[in-house]
Write an enzyme that holds these catalytic residues in place. Structure first.
Site, PDB file in Angstrom:
ATOM      1  N   HIS A 131      56.649  44.008  42.359  1.00 53.88           N
ATOM      2  CA  HIS A 131      56.360  44.600  41.042  1.00 53.88           C
ATOM      3  C   HIS A 131      57.535  44.370  40.089  1.00 53.88           C
ATOM      4  O   HIS A 131      57.345  44.031  38.922  1.00 53.88           O
ATOM      5  CB  HIS A 131      56.126  46.111  41.177  1.00 53.88           C
ATOM      6  CG  HIS A 131      54.932  46.483  41.996  1.00 53.88           C
ATOM      7  ND1 HIS A 131      55.024  47.119  43.218  1.00 53.88           N
ATOM      8  CD2 HIS A 131      53.606  46.319  41.766  1.00 53.88           C
ATOM      9  CE1 HIS A 131      53.821  47.333  43.695  1.00 53.88           C
ATOM     10  NE2 HIS A 131      52.942  46.855  42.848  1.00 53.88           N
TER      11      HIS A 131
ATOM     12  N   GLY B  68      51.392  51.786  41.660  1.00 51.24           N
ATOM     13  CA  GLY B  68      52.587  52.479  42.131  1.00 51.24           C
ATOM     14  C   GLY B  68      53.029  51.999  43.503  1.00 51.24           C
ATOM     15  O   GLY B  68      52.673  50.903  43.933  1.00 51.24           O
TER      16      GLY B  68
ATOM     17  N   SER C  82      54.060  44.220  49.992  1.00 52.34           N
ATOM     18  CA  SER C  82      52.827  44.929  49.672  1.00 52.34           C
ATOM     19  C   SER C  82      53.085  46.416  49.855  1.00 52.34           C
ATOM     20  O   SER C  82      53.827  46.816  50.758  1.00 52.34           O
ATOM     21  CB  SER C  82      51.720  44.492  50.644  1.00 52.34           C
ATOM     22  OG  SER C  82      50.671  45.439  50.640  1.00 52.34           O
TER      23      SER C  82
ATOM     24  N   GLN D 113      38.067  51.283  42.693  1.00 52.30           N
ATOM     25  CA  GLN D 113      38.204  50.028  43.441  1.00 52.30           C
ATOM     26  C   GLN D 113      38.342  50.264  44.950  1.00 52.30           C
ATOM     27  O   GLN D 113      38.566  49.330  45.702  1.00 52.30           O
ATOM     28  CB  GLN D 113      39.370  49.199  42.895  1.00 52.30           C
ATOM     29  CG  GLN D 113      40.766  49.716  43.205  1.00 52.30           C
ATOM     30  CD  GLN D 113      41.842  48.878  42.522  1.00 52.30           C
ATOM     31  OE1 GLN D 113      41.978  48.859  41.310  1.00 52.30           O
ATOM     32  NE2 GLN D 113      42.635  48.171  43.329  1.00 52.30           N
TER      33      GLN D 113
HETATM   34  O1  PAF Z   1      46.848  44.954  42.332  1.00 52.13           O
HETATM   35  C1  PAF Z   1      46.801  46.176  42.074  1.00 52.13           C
HETATM   36  O2  PAF Z   1      47.733  46.916  42.296  1.00 52.13           O
HETATM   37  C2  PAF Z   1      45.525  46.759  41.484  1.00 52.13           C
HETATM   38  O3  PAF Z   1      44.392  46.130  41.995  1.00 52.13           O
HETATM   39  C3  PAF Z   1      45.506  46.723  39.937  1.00 52.13           C
HETATM   40  C4  PAF Z   1      45.570  45.312  39.408  1.00 52.13           C
HETATM   41  C5  PAF Z   1      46.696  47.510  39.404  1.00 52.13           C
HETATM   42  C6  PAF Z   1      44.227  47.374  39.414  1.00 52.13           C
HETATM   43  O4  PAF Z   1      44.112  48.703  39.814  1.00 52.13           O
END
Ligand code: PAF
Length: 283
Positions: free
Chosen positions: A37, A31, A185, A61
């Site tokens: 994106h 998001g 970003s 993560q």
């Molecule tokens: O790059 C990201 O936004 C995240 O690391 C991903 C690939 C969606 C995995 O959670």
């Protein structure tokens, strides 16, 4: 556009598309969507019959001291962006649905997960690889789209996809930058005006490195670049390294196609960026 919040439901819908011979594109995101994106959505819209965008801030993560809780979650704006770009499905599962209390299975990509960002964020890539495996199994994607800004992530996912024989094809997409060069970003939103001005230097310095790499020796390119990066105001470098394009191994004087990868703190914000560099042909 349909918003799907349940894993089983998403899986059923994707399976139905698969049976209808539709080609499915997956764009995994956390998001806080931006033009980077959107460039992935548009690529999928071109290639695939169905585009699924997942929005999931993946807790596994993030390390314990990282920004999981404060990570931006502008859900309403994100959904508007998806709708405007004709995304077919937005998959927004809950944390409990993706990772039950009893979750015990993780995916690791040995060695590649431990270097560069992995050295500073030890569980990060295991968390990324695990969620991507799950998203592949939920979406039955023919193609999955990843930006080159997260170059190490891209290479790790490519390797995992090959090693585990996934049918999903990984499509890498170029970094999208602001006019001033700053790589887009979701974390740029943390930067103050002064920090943003300082951050712009990262891409400028990398661009100079790319020019120098064409004809100068690797050791001097690395040293000059590091010197310049260290002079950015309010910065602290996690790493600045030149790696082989194909496998992230450290580049040497024989490397023809390399990537200068950097991770730099500007104030309290950690930014990553990279540039692909090729030697000038002597022919
Ligand atoms: O790059 C990201 O936004 C995240 O690391 C991903 C690939 C969606 C995995 O959670």
């Amino acid at each position: 556009m349909k918003v799907i919040k349940n894993v089983l439901q998403m899986q059923r819908i994707a399976l139905k598309h698969l049976k209808d011979d539709d080609e499915i594109g997956l764009v995994p995101t956390m998001g806080a969507l931006h033009d980077g994106h959107i460039s992935l959505f548009l690529k999928s819209k071109k290639n695939d019959d169905v585009t699924i965008v997942s929005i999931f801030v993946n807790p596994v993560q993030f390390g314990p001291d990282e920004d999981y809780l404060k990570y931006p979650r502008p859900i309403k704006k994100d959904l508007e962006i998806c709708k405007k770009n004709h995304v077919d499905y937005v998959f927004m599962p809950s944390v409990n649905d993706m990772f039950s209390q009893n979750h015990r299975t993780f995916t690791e990509v040995k060695t590649m997960q431990d270097i560069l960002c992995g050295h500073f964020r030890p569980i990060h890539f295991r968390g990324v690889a695990t969620v991507i495996v799950k998203l592949f199994n939920i979406s039955y994607a023919n193609r999955a789209y990843f930006g080159m800004k997260d170059f190490q992530q891209l290479k790790i996912i490519e390797k995992m996809t090959k090693d585990l024989n996934f049918r999903t094809k990984i499509i890498s997409c170029p970094i999208v930058r602001e006019k001033n060069g700053l790589a887009l970003s979701s974390r740029n939103s943390y930067l103050s005006v002064d920090e943003r001005n300082a951050s712009v230097n990262i891409s400028k310095i990398l661009k100079e490195a790319m020019q120098d790499f064409k004809h100068k020796d690797l050791v001097s390119v690395k040293k000059n670049t590091l010197d310049k990066l260290q002079r950015i105001i309010n910065s602290k470098i996690d790493y600045a390294e030149v790696v082989n394009f194909n496998d992230l191994s450290i580049a040497d004087k024989n490397t023809k196609k390399a990537v200068f990868v950097v991770a730099i703190w500007i104030g309290k914000t950690r930014l990553i960026d990279n540039i692909v560099m090729t030697k000038q042909s002597t022919k």
